[in-house]
Design a protein around this motif. Structure first.
Motif, PDB file in Angstrom:
ATOM      1  N   ASN A 114       2.706   1.570  -3.669  1.00  0.00           N
ATOM      2  CA  ASN A 114       3.123   1.316  -2.282  1.00  0.00           C
ATOM      3  C   ASN A 114       2.252   2.050  -1.260  1.00  0.00           C
ATOM      4  O   ASN A 114       2.522   1.995  -0.056  1.00  0.00           O
ATOM      5  N   ARG A 115       1.193   2.720  -1.761  1.00  0.00           N
ATOM      6  CA  ARG A 115       0.181   3.301  -0.867  1.00  0.00           C
ATOM      7  C   ARG A 115      -1.181   2.634  -1.130  1.00  0.00           C
ATOM      8  O   ARG A 115      -2.232   3.215  -0.869  1.00  0.00           O
ATOM      9  N   VAL A 116      -1.128   1.410  -1.648  1.00  0.00           N
ATOM     10  CA  VAL A 116      -2.350   0.644  -1.916  1.00  0.00           C
ATOM     11  C   VAL A 116      -2.331  -0.642  -1.106  1.00  0.00           C
ATOM     12  O   VAL A 116      -1.350  -1.390  -1.138  1.00  0.00           O
ATOM     13  N   VAL A 117      -3.411  -0.887  -0.359  1.00  0.00           N
ATOM     14  CA  VAL A 117      -3.631  -2.194   0.270  1.00  0.00           C
ATOM     15  C   VAL A 117      -4.667  -2.918  -0.577  1.00  0.00           C
ATOM     16  O   VAL A 117      -5.716  -2.369  -0.914  1.00  0.00           O
ATOM     17  N   LEU A 118      -4.330  -4.154  -0.954  1.00  0.00           N
ATOM     18  CA  LEU A 118      -5.250  -4.989  -1.730  1.00  0.00           C
ATOM     19  C   LEU A 118      -5.829  -6.049  -0.803  1.00  0.00           C
ATOM     20  O   LEU A 118      -5.087  -6.671  -0.033  1.00  0.00           O
ATOM     21  N   GLY A 119      -7.153  -6.226  -0.847  1.00  0.00           N
ATOM     22  CA  GLY A 119      -7.753  -7.215   0.038  1.00  0.00           C
ATOM     23  C   GLY A 119      -8.996  -7.833  -0.558  1.00  0.00           C
ATOM     24  O   GLY A 119      -9.459  -7.447  -1.634  1.00  0.00           O
ATOM     25  N   GLN A 136       4.237  -6.951 -10.181  1.00  0.00           N
ATOM     26  CA  GLN A 136       5.588  -6.390 -10.234  1.00  0.00           C
ATOM     27  C   GLN A 136       5.690  -5.024  -9.569  1.00  0.00           C
ATOM     28  O   GLN A 136       6.757  -4.427  -9.569  1.00  0.00           O
ATOM     29  N   GLN A 137       4.581  -4.527  -9.024  1.00  0.00           N
ATOM     30  CA  GLN A 137       4.651  -3.277  -8.242  1.00  0.00           C
ATOM     31  C   GLN A 137       4.468  -3.625  -6.779  1.00  0.00           C
ATOM     32  O   GLN A 137       3.615  -4.445  -6.438  1.00  0.00           O
ATOM     33  N   GLN A 138       5.264  -2.992  -5.925  1.00  0.00           N
ATOM     34  CA  GLN A 138       5.161  -3.290  -4.501  1.00  0.00           C
ATOM     35  C   GLN A 138       3.956  -2.603  -3.888  1.00  0.00           C
ATOM     36  O   GLN A 138       3.790  -1.389  -3.996  1.00  0.00           O
ATOM     37  N   LEU A 139       3.118  -3.402  -3.237  1.00  0.00           N
ATOM     38  CA  LEU A 139       1.933  -2.890  -2.556  1.00  0.00           C
ATOM     39  C   LEU A 139       2.250  -2.629  -1.091  1.00  0.00           C
ATOM     40  O   LEU A 139       3.271  -3.088  -0.567  1.00  0.00           O
ATOM     41  N   ALA A 140       1.348  -1.920  -0.408  1.00  0.00           N
ATOM     42  CA  ALA A 140       1.555  -1.618   1.014  1.00  0.00           C
ATOM     43  C   ALA A 140       1.206  -2.822   1.890  1.00  0.00           C
ATOM     44  O   ALA A 140       1.761  -2.988   2.976  1.00  0.00           O
ATOM     45  N   GLY A 141       0.272  -3.648   1.428  1.00  0.00           N
ATOM     46  CA  GLY A 141      -0.134  -4.796   2.231  1.00  0.00           C
ATOM     47  C   GLY A 141      -1.266  -5.540   1.564  1.00  0.00           C
ATOM     48  O   GLY A 141      -1.854  -5.065   0.577  1.00  0.00           O
ATOM     49  N   VAL A 142      -1.574  -6.731   2.105  1.00  0.00           N
ATOM     50  CA  VAL A 142      -2.649  -7.574   1.573  1.00  0.00           C
ATOM     51  C   VAL A 142      -3.507  -8.048   2.737  1.00  0.00           C
ATOM     52  O   VAL A 142      -2.983  -8.468   3.777  1.00  0.00           O
ATOM     53  N   VAL A 143      -4.834  -7.972   2.565  1.00  0.00           N
ATOM     54  CA  VAL A 143      -5.788  -8.459   3.568  1.00  0.00           C
ATOM     55  C   VAL A 143      -6.551  -9.625   2.938  1.00  0.00           C
ATOM     56  O   VAL A 143      -7.253  -9.445   1.936  1.00  0.00           O
ATOM     57  N   ALA A 223      -6.725  -1.897  12.025  1.00  0.00           N
ATOM     58  CA  ALA A 223      -5.401  -1.681  12.636  1.00  0.00           C
ATOM     59  C   ALA A 223      -4.297  -1.969  11.617  1.00  0.00           C
ATOM     60  O   ALA A 223      -3.294  -1.242  11.536  1.00  0.00           O
ATOM     61  N   PHE A 224      -4.480  -3.018  10.815  1.00  0.00           N
ATOM     62  CA  PHE A 224      -3.493  -3.379   9.790  1.00  0.00           C
ATOM     63  C   PHE A 224      -3.401  -2.276   8.726  1.00  0.00           C
ATOM     64  O   PHE A 224      -2.307  -1.844   8.350  1.00  0.00           O
ATOM     65  N   ILE A 225      -4.567  -1.801   8.273  1.00  0.00           N
ATOM     66  CA  ILE A 225      -4.586  -0.746   7.245  1.00  0.00           C
ATOM     67  C   ILE A 225      -3.913   0.527   7.780  1.00  0.00           C
ATOM     68  O   ILE A 225      -3.112   1.157   7.089  1.00  0.00           O
ATOM     69  N   GLU A 226      -4.227   0.876   9.038  1.00  0.00           N
ATOM     70  CA  GLU A 226      -3.621   2.080   9.633  1.00  0.00           C
ATOM     71  C   GLU A 226      -2.108   1.960   9.724  1.00  0.00           C
ATOM     72  O   GLU A 226      -1.378   2.930   9.517  1.00  0.00           O
ATOM     73  N   LYS A 227      -1.638   0.737  10.036  1.00  0.00           N
ATOM     74  CA  LYS A 227      -0.201   0.522  10.160  1.00  0.00           C
ATOM     75  C   LYS A 227       0.489   0.588   8.793  1.00  0.00           C
ATOM     76  O   LYS A 227       1.548   1.185   8.639  1.00  0.00           O
ATOM     77  N   GLN A 228      -0.138  -0.039   7.778  1.00  0.00           N
ATOM     78  CA  GLN A 228       0.487  -0.109   6.464  1.00  0.00           C
ATOM     79  C   GLN A 228       0.289   1.166   5.644  1.00  0.00           C
ATOM     80  O   GLN A 228       1.085   1.466   4.756  1.00  0.00           O
TER      81      GLN A 228
END
Length: 232
Positions: A114-119, A136-143, A223-228
């Motif tokens: 949950n501290r990983v952004v995948l992009g 099956q693991q919740q990520l912080a966000g996707v780009v 901005a997205f990465i900073e927010k997530q």
């Protein structure tokens, strides 16, 4: 665990940009067809945050049907670029498991999912979407930049076990993209809204932008990465 225990790609197969201070988050970013992690590592350097580790894996070298079976870096085989082209289902699933193994590797080393952004960009963006929506693991966000959703006809069913039905997705697309026309990007955004919560999908278009990135787009990504991934 995100996937099965497939071997983690050795770090020699990725460009890693370390944080300037204690790393509490990671961005895993996947390049496009025929590229390597080097270029995107440089691009991400321009928007880096000091507490984030940036990992840019290199795709394996495989023959690519759309390019007359020429061997090049590719996450999976591509038969065509239209939504109705046949797809390399086994290759897409195998590639997603390899990316999940990288996420698991980071989790074991102290950066939770949950501290990983995948992009990713283009084919890499496509793989990042598929991986997140079957993880099956919740990520912080996707780009997802200039891309599409692979095996789109298998969704929403394919996402039934995913922990990312509420995970924010930033999708960006150039309005003058000749390779993956913006209409495919828009269709992908609509499809994503049937899989994850509608308000979690942001689709941004960039006038004059072809199949590439731009400083304006990267500033939206930052901005997205900073927010997530806020500093903790």
């Amino acid at each position: 665990m995100c996937g099965n225990n497939m071997s983690v790609p050795p770090l020699a197969e990725a460009v890693t940009v370390s944080g300037l201070e204690k790393e509490t988050a990671a961005v895993i970013f996947l390049h496009g067809l025929g590229d390597t992690g080097e270029g995107w590592a440089e691009t991400l350097m321009s928007i880096r945050l000091p507490y984030i580790k940036y990992i840019c894996p290199h795709a394996p070298l495989i023959p690519v049907t759309i390019n007359m079976k020429t061997t090049m870096p590719a996450w999976f085989d591509l038969m065509g670029l239209s939504p109705d082209s046949p797809e390399d289902e086994a290759g897409i699933k195998r590639a997603a498991e390899n990316i999940k193994a990288i996420i698991d590797h980071e989790t074991k080393n102290g950066i939770p999912a949950n501290r990983v952004v995948l992009g990713g960009f283009s084919q890499g963006g496509a793989l990042s979407l598929y991986t997140a929506l079957t993880c099956q693991q919740q990520l912080a966000g996707v780009v997802a930049l200039s891309c599409w959703l692979p095996l789109h006809k298998t969704f929403p069913q394919a996402a039934s076990g995913s922990a990312n039905r509420e995970t924010p997705i930033l999708q960006c697309h150039g309005e003058l993209d000749p390779m993956i026309p913006i209409v495919f990007g828009a269709q992908t955004a609509e499809k994503l809204k049937t899989i994850v919560s509608q308000q979690k999908v942001t689709f941004r278009t960039f006038p004059g932008l072809p199949h590439s990135s731009s400083p304006q787009e990267m500033s939206a990504v930052k901005a997205f990465i900073e927010k997530q991934l806020p500093r903790i």
